[in-house]
Design a protein around this motif. Sequence first.
Motif: not given
Length: 188
Positions: A93-118
């Motif tokens: 997720l890199r910069r999209y990862f936060t410990v609190n739940i936030v949708i950031q500017e430019g945020h995208k749904v990540v479906k690659s890497g390990i996110y292909r599985f869950v």
Amino acid sequence: MNFSKIVMVVGLLWMASEILLVIATRSKKGSRDRDQGSIVWLNAVIYSCIAIAVTMGSMGIGRVKGLPAAVPLAGLVMMIVGIAIRWTAILTLRRYFTVNIVIQEGHKVVKSGIYRFVRHPSYSGALLAFWGMGLIFTNIISLVVLVVPVTIGFIKRIKIEEAALLEAFGNEYEEYRKQSKKLFPGVY
């Protein structure tokens, strides 16, 4: 180095990495926080459960006798693999990862890497690590305390997180939900 020292080092490194996450990945001011306080109560659950499990494990209360030596070793392996899965998810997720739940500017749904599985592999990894920690103690109370409340906490947090993602990404996230499981491939 003996087994208990290895467990201690792995546990301390895990704890240090989680503290680093809290410091380094909290969302910036100006972001719309959708966390609903879940990071606070989730951490309270996690650290309380760890304290209880370590206490019970250290005191031998709930210890299961006669288990093969491979059980705590398997627990250590599960713990290390779980931490690795969690960090793989975070680094994906890199910069999209936060410990609190936030949708950031430019945020995208990540479906690659390990996110292909869950959809929530950082939680999957954490749960695997908690299962492993419970097995290390060879203690039924420690295992139950580490797995049941923490799993319930993650499931509640996922509900909040998914509501925020659905609000932000609508159909794109809904399609991703239909194609993937929450925590464990092919299971849940």
